[in-house]
Design a protein around this motif. Structure first.
Motif, short mmCIF file in Angstrom:
data_model
loop_
_atom_site.label_atom_id
_atom_site.label_comp_id
_atom_site.label_asym_id
_atom_site.label_seq_id
_atom_site.Cartn_x
_atom_site.Cartn_y
_atom_site.Cartn_z
N ASP A 149 43.94 33.83 35.70
CA ASP A 149 42.63 33.26 35.38
C ASP A 149 41.54 34.25 35.78
O ASP A 149 41.75 35.18 36.56
CB ASP A 149 42.44 31.92 36.09
CG ASP A 149 42.61 32.06 37.59
OD1 ASP A 149 41.64 31.87 38.33
OD2 ASP A 149 43.74 32.39 38.06
N ALA A 163 32.91 30.81 46.95
CA ALA A 163 32.73 30.86 45.50
C ALA A 163 34.06 31.06 44.80
O ALA A 163 34.34 30.43 43.77
CB ALA A 163 31.77 32.00 45.14
N THR A 205 35.79 28.14 42.29
CA THR A 205 36.13 28.45 40.89
C THR A 205 37.63 28.56 40.66
O THR A 205 38.05 28.74 39.51
CB THR A 205 35.46 29.77 40.48
OG1 THR A 205 35.87 30.82 41.37
CG2 THR A 205 33.94 29.64 40.51
N SER A 206 38.44 28.52 41.69
CA SER A 206 39.89 28.65 41.51
C SER A 206 40.45 27.35 40.93
O SER A 206 40.16 26.25 41.43
CB SER A 206 40.56 28.95 42.86
OG SER A 206 41.96 29.02 42.71
N SER A 221 38.80 33.78 37.62
CA SER A 221 38.36 33.75 39.01
C SER A 221 39.28 34.59 39.90
O SER A 221 38.83 35.32 40.80
CB SER A 221 38.31 32.32 39.51
OG SER A 221 39.61 31.73 39.44
#
Length: 639
Positions: free
Chosen positions: A256, A49, A53-54, A258
């Protein structure tokens, strides 16, 4: 043919038994493999996950899965190596997130416990068999993970993994098997010398010794939990105090959302480690901040080599202030906890001195609790620390043996004296509170109470009782004649029986009052109305006899006797005698307030009417209530 038929059944049953055993072993192995795969899959889901999302992933899905496998091995205490560094020197990672370690330990524990649940139609495994089979299936997945991470960003040395990976697996599976069998008492090891076995059998393995060991284990575990909890409180307070540096470090690590979530999850996994570091800080030895610095309550010695991380921003810097010295309250509370949990069993509240443990036994149990606390603290300190790299970052966290020694010194130095003082306080002599003295019963005698005797005559219609005037609880027919109404009928006279038996018009309570008045053989007087105790004792009575002022006679003594029965001197015939019935009927009429009709207490003969078949036949004397076959009157008439 017959012999073949007879042997076919045992052969088939043996084959079925072997197939059942094979199925049981296979099921246990699969349980262990499933537990390992479940833990590995949970970590892989989180890593994937974060990778998805990175915005700038460094590697593909294979690299993310290898990182997940490496983190899973790190949760088992396996030291990882990061080969790709700026300096070109592989950097070891040995700080194990304790929260991450809890997941595989719990899964292996559950697998071994479930493998020993009875299954209908299959043979049940033994405890050793369940531990071996479940651990074998678990370690198969672990070996595959070690081989899989060989080409990733985090690698594991096969030999070190073979030494450390089975430790957590076997211990967790053994705990599950022990719980499934009801936590039985472990036997003495067979390899011990005879003298050691006999000494253990007399001390720790004896019933009293096992109880003390259990109490010491609970007190030591409670003290260790308080140490870790106090350390977490210290870390939280330091994070609040150093809020700005912690926030700056958190923002710099990831730009960010994530990445910040990943940093937050890693920080949560390391919170138990930080709590153990705080406990070591409060105990005194502190923890290492690299190979050249140590943080203690007295101050930070040396030059720390701190990487940028929010939890490390809470490390105090500079010399220690009185606020830092207040961290010593954490081990003090742990030492008092050892004393409290020991004395609550050794000398419970309001326990007698004979029921409590001896002072020597209480002190030894408290000291053993300190040893348990020190051992658990040393294990946690060893797991919470480790290297974070090479060079100056090769040592991070508390030193396990120093932390354990400090915990032993604190808990024994404070726990044993506190336990003895608490035991002495609980076993102190307690005096009952001053209670209000109850008023003694009034004992009437010759000089305390004077009763006017009852004057009776053959044709008189009244009697005077010797009962006290304040007897409010009496029924109307039991009150003195002087306090009744004017129209109330007094009890009639009773005839004296032969042999000196006194039968008068007094009821039971009146007779008791006369007995309390000291009726008996007075100076020159005779007793009236049976006063003086048992029938025919203490004097004679006749018509018109007058009882004088009584002394302490036989009746007064019998009235205060616990075995005294007042009905002994009052025959049953007197209750049904005509005079007693008339007295009760008059009392009922007085209490009714004029509502009762004025008709005689004893009904007369009925006049035959249309609904009456004829005159009533007199009831035979033998059928009367309380009567007898021989009437008291020779003439057969009612007196």
């Amino acid at each position: 043919m017959t012999q073949l038929t007879e042997h076919s059944a045992p052969l088939s049953s043996a084959a079925a038994l072997e197939r059942g055993r094979a199925a049981t072993f296979t099921s246990a192995v699969l349980r262990g493999a499933f537990a390992a795969g479940l833990g590995l899959g949970a970590i892989a889901v989180l890593v994937m996950a974060m990778w998805i999302t990175s915005p700038f992933p460094d590697s593909g899905a294979g690299g993310a899965l290898r990182i997940a496998a490496g983190l899973w091995l790190l949760g088992h205490g396996v030291e990882l190596v990061r080969p790709d560094t700026l300096s070109g020197t592989p950097a070891p990672i040995g700080v194990v997130p304790l929260l991450l370690m809890g997941l595989p330990a719990w899964l292996a524990y559950r697998a071994a416990r479930d493998a020993l649940e009875p299954d209908e139609g299959r043979p049940q495994l033994t405890g050793l068999g369940a531990v071996c089979t479940v651990s074998g299936g678990y370690l198969l997945v672990g070996a595959s993970a070690v081989l899989y991470v060989g080409d990733g960003a985090l690698t594991a040395h096969p030999l070190r993994a073979a030494l450390t990976l089975p430790v957590l697996t076997v211990l967790s599976a053994a705990a599950g098997a022990w719980t499934a069998h009801g936590c039985p008492r472990l036997p003495l090891p067979q390899g011990l010398p005879g003298a050691v076995r006999r000494a253990l059998a007399r001390t720790f393995w004896a019933p009293a010794g096992r109880r003390r060991v259990a109490v010491a284990g609970r007190s030591g575990a409670a003290a260790c939990l308080l140490l870790v909890g106090g350390g977490a409180l210290l870390v939280g307070a330091s994070l609040v105090w150093h809020g700005d540096p912690a926030h700056t470090s958190f923002v710099q690590l990831a730009g960010d959302w994530s990445g910040r979530v990943a940093v937050l999850l890693l920080g949560l996994a390391l919170v138990p480690n930080a709590a153990v570091w705080g406990a070591a800080y409060g105990l005194g030895p502190g923890f290492a901040l690299g190979t050249t610095a140590t943080a203690t309550p007295l101050g930070v010695v040396g030059t720390p080599a701190l990487p940028s991380f929010p939890l490390l921003a809470a490390v105090p810097d500079g010399p220690g202030a009185p606020l830092n010295w207040a961290a010593a309250g954490v081990p003090a509370v742990a030492g008092l906890a050892v004393a409290w949990f020991t004395v609550r069993v050794a000398a419970p509240p309001f326990a007698l001195r004979e029921e409590a443990w001896s002072a020597r036994g209480t002190a030894l149990t408290a000291a053993l609790g300190g040893v348990v606390c020190a051992g658990l603290t040393a294990v946690l300190a060893g797991l919470a620390g480790g290297p974070l790299g090479s060079g100056r970052l090769a040592a991070f966290g508390p030193v396990w043996w120093l932390t354990g020694a400090a915990a032993l010194a604190w808990t024994v130095a404070l726990g044993v004296p506190a336990a003895l003082l608490l035991r002495l306080w609980r076993l102190r002599e307690r005096r009952p509170k001053d209670l209000p003295t109850a008023e003694p019963l009034l004992a009437t005698g010759a000089g305390e109470r004077t009763a006017t005797a009852t004057t009776t005559g053959a044709g008189s219609g009244g009697a005077e009782s010797g009962a006290p005037e304040g007897a409010w609880w009496r029924a109307p027919w039991r009150r003195p004649a002087g306090r009744r109404g004017a129209g109330a009928a007094a009890p009639g006279p009773r005839a004296a029986s032969e042999g000196g038996e006194a039968i008068g018009g007094l009821d039971i309570l009146d007779a008791l009052d006369v007995a309390e008045a000291g009726a008996g053989a007075g100076a020159g007087g005779t007793t009236g109305a049976g006063a003086g105790g048992t029938s025919g004792t203490g004097g004679t009575s006749g018509a018109g006899g007058t009882g004088g002022t009584g002394g302490t006679g036989a009746g007064a003594k019998e009235a205060f006797d616990p075995g005294f029965e007042p009905y002994d001197f009052l025959p049953a015939e007197s209750w049904h005698e005509r005079g007693a019935r008339e007295a009760r009927w008059a009392a009922f009429k007085e209490a009714s307030g004029g509502l009762m009709a004025d008709f005689p207490a004893t009904p007369g003969p009925l006049t035959p009417g249309p609904l009456t078949p004829g005159p009533l036949t007199p009831e035979p004397p033998s059928l009367r209530k309380g009567g007898s076959d021989t009437d008291e009157n020779p003439g057969g008439t009612t007196p």
